[in-house]
Motif scaffolding. Structure first.
Motif, PDB file in Angstrom:
ATOM      1  N   PRO A   1       7.670 -23.604  11.172  1.00 28.70           N
ATOM      2  CA  PRO A   1       8.149 -23.555   9.775  1.00 28.70           C
ATOM      3  C   PRO A   1       7.066 -23.961   8.782  1.00 28.70           C
ATOM      4  O   PRO A   1       6.928 -23.344   7.723  1.00 28.70           O
ATOM      5  CB  PRO A   1       9.297 -24.572   9.759  1.00 28.70           C
ATOM      6  CG  PRO A   1       9.743 -24.704  11.164  1.00 28.70           C
ATOM      7  CD  PRO A   1       8.545 -24.431  12.020  1.00 28.70           C
ATOM      8  N   GLU A   2       6.277 -25.011   9.137  1.00 31.26           N
ATOM      9  CA  GLU A   2       5.256 -25.459   8.182  1.00 31.26           C
ATOM     10  C   GLU A   2       4.133 -24.438   8.017  1.00 31.26           C
ATOM     11  O   GLU A   2       3.624 -24.256   6.915  1.00 31.26           O
ATOM     12  CB  GLU A   2       4.718 -26.855   8.533  1.00 31.26           C
ATOM     13  CG  GLU A   2       4.184 -27.077   9.930  1.00 31.26           C
ATOM     14  CD  GLU A   2       5.246 -27.584  10.906  1.00 31.26           C
ATOM     15  OE1 GLU A   2       6.406 -27.138  10.825  1.00 31.26           O
ATOM     16  OE2 GLU A   2       4.903 -28.418  11.762  1.00 31.26           O
TER      17      GLU A   2
ATOM     18  N   PHE B   1      17.111 -23.457  -0.421  1.00 27.59           N
ATOM     19  CA  PHE B   1      18.246 -23.646   0.485  1.00 27.59           C
ATOM     20  C   PHE B   1      19.591 -23.553  -0.240  1.00 27.59           C
ATOM     21  O   PHE B   1      19.726 -23.992  -1.380  1.00 27.59           O
ATOM     22  CB  PHE B   1      18.160 -25.024   1.155  1.00 27.59           C
ATOM     23  CG  PHE B   1      17.140 -25.093   2.264  1.00 27.59           C
ATOM     24  CD1 PHE B   1      17.537 -25.020   3.591  1.00 27.59           C
ATOM     25  CD2 PHE B   1      15.783 -25.239   1.979  1.00 27.59           C
ATOM     26  CE1 PHE B   1      16.606 -25.092   4.621  1.00 27.59           C
ATOM     27  CE2 PHE B   1      14.851 -25.305   2.988  1.00 27.59           C
ATOM     28  CZ  PHE B   1      15.256 -25.235   4.317  1.00 27.59           C
TER      29      PHE B   1
ATOM     30  N   ALA C   1      18.667 -30.379   1.867  1.00 24.96           N
ATOM     31  CA  ALA C   1      18.864 -31.664   2.554  1.00 24.96           C
ATOM     32  C   ALA C   1      18.743 -32.814   1.563  1.00 24.96           C
ATOM     33  O   ALA C   1      17.962 -32.772   0.618  1.00 24.96           O
ATOM     34  CB  ALA C   1      17.835 -31.814   3.668  1.00 24.96           C
TER      35      ALA C   1
ATOM     36  N   ASP D   1      18.184 -31.411   9.937  1.00 21.48           N
ATOM     37  CA  ASP D   1      18.179 -30.601   8.713  1.00 21.48           C
ATOM     38  C   ASP D   1      17.105 -31.089   7.747  1.00 21.48           C
ATOM     39  O   ASP D   1      16.410 -30.293   7.108  1.00 21.48           O
ATOM     40  CB  ASP D   1      19.541 -30.658   8.012  1.00 21.48           C
ATOM     41  CG  ASP D   1      20.612 -29.910   8.794  1.00 21.48           C
ATOM     42  OD1 ASP D   1      20.237 -29.095   9.667  1.00 21.48           O
ATOM     43  OD2 ASP D   1      21.809 -30.143   8.533  1.00 21.48           O
ATOM     44  N   ALA D   2      16.979 -32.427   7.662  1.00 23.45           N
ATOM     45  CA  ALA D   2      15.977 -32.989   6.763  1.00 23.45           C
ATOM     46  C   ALA D   2      14.564 -32.674   7.281  1.00 23.45           C
ATOM     47  O   ALA D   2      13.662 -32.372   6.497  1.00 23.45           O
ATOM     48  CB  ALA D   2      16.172 -34.494   6.628  1.00 23.45           C
TER      49      ALA D   2
ATOM     50  N   PHE E   1      13.690 -30.034   9.036  1.00 24.81           N
ATOM     51  CA  PHE E   1      13.436 -28.618   8.755  1.00 24.81           C
ATOM     52  C   PHE E   1      13.133 -28.398   7.270  1.00 24.81           C
ATOM     53  O   PHE E   1      12.224 -27.648   6.906  1.00 24.81           O
ATOM     54  CB  PHE E   1      14.638 -27.769   9.192  1.00 24.81           C
ATOM     55  CG  PHE E   1      14.482 -26.296   8.899  1.00 24.81           C
ATOM     56  CD1 PHE E   1      13.359 -25.597   9.331  1.00 24.81           C
ATOM     57  CD2 PHE E   1      15.459 -25.608   8.187  1.00 24.81           C
ATOM     58  CE1 PHE E   1      13.197 -24.243   9.051  1.00 24.81           C
ATOM     59  CE2 PHE E   1      15.313 -24.253   7.898  1.00 24.81           C
ATOM     60  CZ  PHE E   1      14.183 -23.572   8.329  1.00 24.81           C
ATOM     61  N   TYR E   2      13.865 -29.108   6.439  1.00 23.14           N
ATOM     62  CA  TYR E   2      13.654 -28.993   4.990  1.00 23.14           C
ATOM     63  C   TYR E   2      12.212 -29.350   4.634  1.00 23.14           C
ATOM     64  O   TYR E   2      11.518 -28.611   3.930  1.00 23.14           O
ATOM     65  CB  TYR E   2      14.639 -29.917   4.274  1.00 23.14           C
ATOM     66  CG  TYR E   2      14.656 -29.793   2.764  1.00 23.14           C
ATOM     67  CD1 TYR E   2      15.245 -28.705   2.146  1.00 23.14           C
ATOM     68  CD2 TYR E   2      14.093 -30.777   1.965  1.00 23.14           C
ATOM     69  CE1 TYR E   2      15.277 -28.588   0.765  1.00 23.14           C
ATOM     70  CE2 TYR E   2      14.126 -30.680   0.581  1.00 23.14           C
ATOM     71  CZ  TYR E   2      14.714 -29.581  -0.018  1.00 23.14           C
ATOM     72  OH  TYR E   2      14.748 -29.481  -1.378  1.00 23.14           O
ATOM     73  N   LEU E   3      11.744 -30.484   5.144  1.00 23.84           N
ATOM     74  CA  LEU E   3      10.373 -30.918   4.841  1.00 23.84           C
ATOM     75  C   LEU E   3       9.350 -29.945   5.414  1.00 23.84           C
ATOM     76  O   LEU E   3       8.369 -29.589   4.755  1.00 23.84           O
ATOM     77  CB  LEU E   3      10.135 -32.327   5.391  1.00 23.84           C
ATOM     78  CG  LEU E   3      10.950 -33.455   4.740  1.00 23.84           C
ATOM     79  CD1 LEU E   3      10.782 -34.756   5.503  1.00 23.84           C
ATOM     80  CD2 LEU E   3      10.541 -33.655   3.286  1.00 23.84           C
ATOM     81  N   ARG E   4       9.593 -29.495   6.654  1.00 21.44           N
ATOM     82  CA  ARG E   4       8.651 -28.552   7.277  1.00 21.44           C
ATOM     83  C   ARG E   4       8.610 -27.229   6.508  1.00 21.44           C
ATOM     84  O   ARG E   4       7.561 -26.615   6.372  1.00 21.44           O
ATOM     85  CB  ARG E   4       9.046 -28.279   8.726  1.00 21.44           C
ATOM     86  CG  ARG E   4       8.925 -29.491   9.624  1.00 21.44           C
ATOM     87  CD  ARG E   4       9.383 -29.153  11.024  1.00 21.44           C
ATOM     88  NE  ARG E   4       8.362 -28.439  11.771  1.00 21.44           N
ATOM     89  CZ  ARG E   4       8.582 -27.879  12.962  1.00 21.44           C
ATOM     90  NH1 ARG E   4       9.776 -27.935  13.507  1.00 21.44           N
ATOM     91  NH2 ARG E   4       7.598 -27.261  13.590  1.00 21.44           N
ATOM     92  N   SER E   5       9.774 -26.809   6.006  1.00 21.20           N
ATOM     93  CA  SER E   5       9.832 -25.530   5.296  1.00 21.20           C
ATOM     94  C   SER E   5       9.055 -25.601   3.977  1.00 21.20           C
ATOM     95  O   SER E   5       8.869 -24.594   3.308  1.00 21.20           O
ATOM     96  CB  SER E   5      11.285 -25.140   5.010  1.00 21.20           C
ATOM     97  OG  SER E   5      11.761 -25.860   3.884  1.00 21.20           O
TER      98      SER E   5
ATOM     99  N   LEU F   1      10.558 -39.515   6.973  1.00 22.71           N
ATOM    100  CA  LEU F   1      11.978 -39.850   7.133  1.00 22.71           C
ATOM    101  C   LEU F   1      12.154 -41.284   7.615  1.00 22.71           C
ATOM    102  O   LEU F   1      13.046 -41.997   7.165  1.00 22.71           O
ATOM    103  CB  LEU F   1      12.649 -38.885   8.112  1.00 22.71           C
ATOM    104  CG  LEU F   1      12.792 -37.442   7.648  1.00 22.71           C
ATOM    105  CD1 LEU F   1      13.514 -36.615   8.701  1.00 22.71           C
ATOM    106  CD2 LEU F   1      13.545 -37.362   6.330  1.00 22.71           C
TER     107      LEU F   1
END
Lengths: 252, 421
Positions: free
Chosen positions: A72-73, A84, A88, B371-372, B374-378, B390
């Motif tokens: 993803p990164e 989103f 989150a 979820d958090a 993935f959010y940061l990675r995205s 986190l």
């Protein structure tokens, strides 16, 4: 820019995407419409790199390279951005610190100098204004205690700060009042350029009063069943989705 | 295991002491022999494995000369603080830097004020480790802050255990006394150099008099062969504030029994803990907060980050006595397990005997929010950095209570080490 071929994906052995074909070129804005549960969000999350879903068949190319191989990164660093549907909430992580870390990760990847705290503040304050947020958001934890509308603005703030090549907006318009919708639409329109592209997922024709997609797709039960121009949205507004379901059944 | 002959030998070394003191030691030791080490059958020791402690014979540091590398002291120094160094419980005036506060703050070795020794809140306690401490106590500090004195610079206490031999036991008693209208911050670091197996067993007697404020940060950074037990007794008088942060950074066994008696009205009590555990670390925090008078607030927040095969225990009891109307008490325990093998036991308890009170407690244990992550990675943030963000965020509620930047930074770098180390 993005080329999806015959994409199948499932979660816990339940197939959600049942053969998606979608090609998006630079400068284009595509919209996917469809009912709840049709697989729109799944598609968005898969493009962003979610590991919740299992890809069972098909390919996704991004700038002619296999996207599904990337973390993803890495996808984000190469210009993919997902706004989103349910961002989150991250207590204890400061919003400014987070956005600065994300921007500097990208700058570093692109071989640019990282921004120091001062330069970043100048930049972010300017971006904040564009989405109608005040500076208090910078002191808060990421999305912590944000209302639905505030979370969506925070997503668009990140988008215009990170300047992605392919921006996917997953129901960014849902639950917004008309003023917030205009601000979001404005953010999107200002960011439309000939070398970037958008994939906008929405339930409602309402958003399309403010942004003008080049192509509209209708997704039903994990498949794109209809593709057309702007006028398709109007037909959907008038007739709903039922006629398309019937049509799809007839084709079977 | 402690046996009678070992005690007799110890008593001979202490022949210079008064008969009364020796009698207290004898009584305590005899009581210990009757009770013995606790086993898992004891309610308060259900989760704590003490077999390795009972199995080996731990000797005493008596007579052993200890040289401390000055580098160790400077490595642990905190900017803008007064430094108090104790080595194996003995005050080291050369390594300490306290000259400019000597007039208003009494700092001495406990042996010089032995009238206080064993005359503590722990007097009638039957905890076997407190009995052992009474029998074998040697060393510890006595700190008294004058009334009407506010000290801005923190007192930094370095409690160093050192020695060439394995299996050494240390029984200390520490006293902190604040006079009326006084204020002080104490940052106490328990460290263990030389990496020898050790057993440190300390009783704290803390008194916070009227209108006074004590902040006590206890950093426990041991190594895989060290066991550390603390019995902390606190008494608060009217309008006093007691803040403490128990920071557990590794150790084979760390056990903190914290007992706070709120004997005054309008007191504030803020207790928090952060445990960063990995390997086979085991940390117990047992707290008792007793509201004995009306109109006081107590807050407890304990957070654990557990990796590998580490184990944590939080057992918190709040009692509200019949007189303690208008008590406002909150107790929270939150834990993150980074490994499937890590284990957490949490047991928050409330006993309320008054009717007009506000009390709550809660506990939650989970993994890092996927979820958090993935959010940061995205957003282009690397997986490891996402996780450490986190964890830092999780710990922040506790680390924010620490107002000393260098201590806070140290903690955040320890959190980062959990993930990269």
């Amino acid at each position: 820019m993005l080329e999806i071929k015959n994409l199948h994906a499932s979660v816990e052995s339940k197939e959600i995407l049942k053969g998606i074909d979608l090609t998006i070129k630079a400068g284009e804005m595509h919209t996917i419409m469809g009912l709840n549960g049709s697989g729109k969000s799944t598609l968005a999350n898969i493009i962003a790199g979610s590991e919740v879903y299992k890809i069972t068949k098909g390919t996704v190319l991004y700038n002619n390279k296999d996207l599904l191989d990337l973390s993803p990164e890495e996808r984000a660093l190469q210009g993919i951005f997902l706004s989103f549907q349910y961002p989150a909430v991250i207590p204890g992580v400061n919003n400014t610190y987070f956005i600065k870390a994300a921007l500097n990760a990208k700058r570093k990847y692109q071989g640019e100098a990282e921004l120091d705290a001062m330069d970043f503040m100048v930049l972010i304050k300017e971006k904040l204004k564009m989405v109608g947020m005040d500076e208090s958001y910078l002191r808060r934890s990421v999305n912590d205690g944000f209302s639905g509308g505030e979370k969506k603005r925070n997503e668009i703030l990140q988008m215009i700060t990170l300047e992605p090549t392919l921006a996917i907006l997953d129901e960014t318009d849902s639950g917004l009042d008309i003023d917030a919708l205009k601000i979001i639409a404005n953010g999107v329109n200002n960011y439309r350029k000939k070398d970037n592209a958008f994939l906008v997922i929405t339930h409602y024709q309402r958003l399309l009063n403010y942004i003008e997609p080049d192509v509209i797709h209708v997704m039903i039960d994990g498949k794109i069943v209809k593709t057309g121009g702007k006028e398709l949205a109007l037909t959907l507004e008038e007739k709903g989705y039922q006629w398309l379901t019937d049509e799809a059944t007839v084709e079977l | 295991m402690q046996d009678k002959s070992q005690f007799e030998t110890f008593l001979q070394w202490q022949s210079y002491e008064s008969q009364a003191m020796r009698d207290i030691r004898k009584d305590a030791f005899n009581n210990f022999l009757k009770i013995g080490y606790p086993t898992k059958k004891h309610e308060n020791w259900r989760f704590t494995n003490l077999t390795s402690l009972a199995k080996f014979e731990y000797r005493f540091p008596n007579g052993e000369m200890c040289k401390i590398d000055v580098d160790i002291v400077s490595k642990h120094s905190i900017d803008n603080s007064h430094r108090i160094v104790l080595i194996n419980g003995i005050f080291d005036s050369k390594l300490s830097e306290i000259d400019d506060i000597a007039k208003r703050i009494t700092i001495k070795n406990i042996s010089e004020s032995s009238s206080d020794l064993n005359q503590s809140s722990a007097k009638n306690n039957t905890n076997p480790f407190i009995l052992l401490n009474k029998a074998f106590v040697k060393g510890g500090y006595y700190i008294e802050i004058d009334s009407n004195y506010i000290e801005d610079k923190p007192l930094h206490i370095l409690n160093i255990i050192s020695g060439e031999k394995d299996f050494v036991q240390h029984h200390h008693q520490n006293f902190i006394r604040l006079g009326k209208n006084s204020q002080v911050i104490i940052v106490e670091e328990n460290i263990n150099i030389n990496h020898k197996a050790s057993f440190r067993n300390t009783v704290y007697n803390i008194k916070v008099d009227e209108n006074s404020t004590l902040s006590h940060i206890l950093l426990q950074q041991n190594h895989a062969k060290s066991k550390e037990l603390n019995h902390i007794f606190v008494e608060q008088q009217d309008n006093s504030t007691y803040n403490t942060q128990l920071i557990n950074i590794s150790g084979d066994l760390i056990r903190n029994d914290l007992n706070v008696q709120i004997d005054g009205e309008n007191c504030d009590t803020d207790i928090s803990g952060l445990s960063l555990l990995s390997g086979k670390d085991h940390v117990d925090n047992y707290t008792v907060v007793s509201h004995n008078k009306p109109n006081s607030n107590s807050r407890q927040l304990f957070k654990y980050i557990l990796d590998e095969s580490s184990e944590g225990v939080f057992n918190g009891l709040v009692t509200v006595q019949p007189d303690a109307q208008k008590t406002d008490s909150r107790q929270t325990n939150k834990n993150i397990l980074l490994s499937k093998k890590a284990l957490m036991n949490s047991n928050p308890q409330l006993e309320i005997y008054a009717d007009d009170v506000k009390c709550s407690h809660g506990s939650a244990t989970g993994e890092l929010d996927e979820d958090a992550i993935f959010y940061l990675r995205s957003r282009g943030i690397d997986l490891m950095i996402a996780k450490s963000l986190l964890l830092e965020g999780f710990a922040k509620e506790v680390t924010d209570k620490i107002k000393i930047d260098s201590v806070k930074e140290k903690l955040n770098s320890e959190i980062l080490k959990r993930l990269t180390g």
